[in-house]
Design a protein around this motif. Sequence first.
Motif, mmCIF file in Angstrom:
data_model
loop_
_atom_site.group_PDB
_atom_site.id
_atom_site.type_symbol
_atom_site.label_atom_id
_atom_site.label_comp_id
_atom_site.label_asym_id
_atom_site.label_seq_id
_atom_site.Cartn_x
_atom_site.Cartn_y
_atom_site.Cartn_z
ATOM 1 N N SER A 1 36.404 40.284 -27.226
ATOM 2 C CA SER A 1 36.808 41.692 -27.407
ATOM 3 C C SER A 1 35.709 42.471 -28.130
ATOM 4 C CB SER A 1 38.152 41.797 -28.134
ATOM 5 O OG SER A 1 38.063 41.298 -29.444
ATOM 6 N N THR A 2 34.998 41.823 -29.027
ATOM 7 C CA THR A 2 33.879 42.485 -29.716
ATOM 8 C C THR A 2 32.714 42.700 -28.738
ATOM 9 O OG1 THR A 2 34.524 41.366 -31.760
ATOM 10 C CG2 THR A 2 32.316 42.319 -31.708
ATOM 11 N N ASP B 1 38.558 36.783 -29.803
ATOM 12 C CA ASP B 1 37.930 37.624 -30.833
ATOM 13 C C ASP B 1 36.498 38.003 -30.423
ATOM 14 O OD1 ASP B 1 37.441 38.915 -33.186
ATOM 15 O OD2 ASP B 1 37.797 37.201 -34.496
ATOM 16 N N ALA B 2 35.728 37.007 -30.041
ATOM 17 C CA ALA B 2 34.330 37.276 -29.665
ATOM 18 C C ALA B 2 34.251 38.103 -28.385
ATOM 19 C CB ALA B 2 33.583 35.953 -29.472
ATOM 20 N N GLY C 1 32.967 39.068 -36.534
ATOM 21 C CA GLY C 1 33.437 39.320 -35.171
ATOM 22 C C GLY C 1 34.214 38.164 -34.569
ATOM 23 N N SER D 1 39.795 44.739 -30.516
ATOM 24 C CA SER D 1 38.721 45.402 -31.270
ATOM 25 C C SER D 1 38.861 46.896 -31.009
ATOM 26 C CB SER D 1 37.342 44.949 -30.772
ATOM 27 O OG SER D 1 37.133 43.585 -31.064
HETATM 28 MG MG MG Z 1 36.077 40.144 -32.564
#
Ligand code: MG
Length: 406
Positions: free
Chosen positions: A312-313, A309-310, A179, A260
Amino acid sequence: MCRMNRAAACLVLAAVFFLTACAASQAEYYVGFSLSSLYVGGEAVSVRERAAASSAIADLLHEIESQIGADREDSDVARINAADAGERIAVGEHTYAILTLCKELFEETGEAFSPALYNLSELWGFTPDFEGQYSVPRAEPPENQIAAAVALSDFDDIILHEDGTVSKRQAGVRIDLGGVAKGYMSDAAAQLLAERFGDSVDAILSVMSNSVLMGHKRGSNASLGYTATIENPRAVVTAGSGASQGLFVIGLSDVAVSTSADTYRSYVYDGRIYSHIIDPATGKPSANGVISIMVTVPRTASNAGARADAYSTAGFCMPLTDALAFYASLAEERGIGAVVITADWSYYVVGDCTALNRTEYAALVSPDTVIEDIFERAEIADARDEVVADAREEEYIRFVAERSGE
Ligand code: MG
Ligand code: AMP
């Protein structure tokens, strides 16, 4: 940052940058890398120099992957996952850096982002050993197995020691950096470019669905800024012009962008979509009526790509109104932007972010194009946690079910 207002944007033509997201396996992260634009001091860098930079980045991403790939024999992550309780595992600088950052992100997201979910991902059939079978319809695992995996999915059980080693409180806990890894890699690639070419780099680089738009848009139509296209996760049932393009975020400069979506790894069973993002609170694939989230993080923030990234997850693992409030607070604190698309085929825009629908964008860049909107903009104040699926969403679910022989 999304500075350009819509009226100003209408005066210029856009250059489109497609943020493509593909469902490659962890083993292929570096293959998903691209460096699609590179300027230094306002001048385009030669093809040869760009190729050399790409090759250096590929080597770096290889190195990172060899440390953090859960499915890589002898990677740090594989050794951590196989370790006994209390055993100290010496890890490389990337593994240590990413785990340190994960501790912060775990807390900042209220534990919605958790890199300790390997057992659950495996139970639901989304780990790399199920490559090629992700879309196969399958019944839910028994509750007792889910509960057993949840008990071995607490990131607090992973301990980082000051001497650069990592240990676990319980032997059975296993980590999965899927993730955040692509975002971390995009940061590393951007850093390499900055070190190689100096501060005046303007570049577009992507590691699959994670991009860094460095500096400012150069070349044709530079005044519009960078444009990020949000892929339409329902393209298979929305025929017509540009079906794969859902929405457009324009006026971007010096940001990391991550998307994501519930399509990257997913299956339909019994009329429901099961996707690879697991809600740590339930131990089940997230079920909050969200189908896609794009987050932009200004590069003034440290580790902007890994954060995007984190974040959006994480938004997938919160009730919709909580996710929107979470992004609003990050917009305030860190200047992020977010676009959340829901199963009623609406979208919400958070922060100082210029997200255009398809017709708005076409009016801007190619007025002769006949195009229809797919998602409808909704107001944050009207958001409800119970998202009622649109009829087209039901058609999509039926389509996927039939395609997979369910
Ligand atoms: Mg992510
Ligand atoms: P992304 O495509 O960045 O949204 O990441 C999804 C991937 O992260 C999954 O395929 C898993 O490897 C991992 N993952 C699943 N659920 C979570 C979660 N709640 N927090 C962090 N990582 C997760």
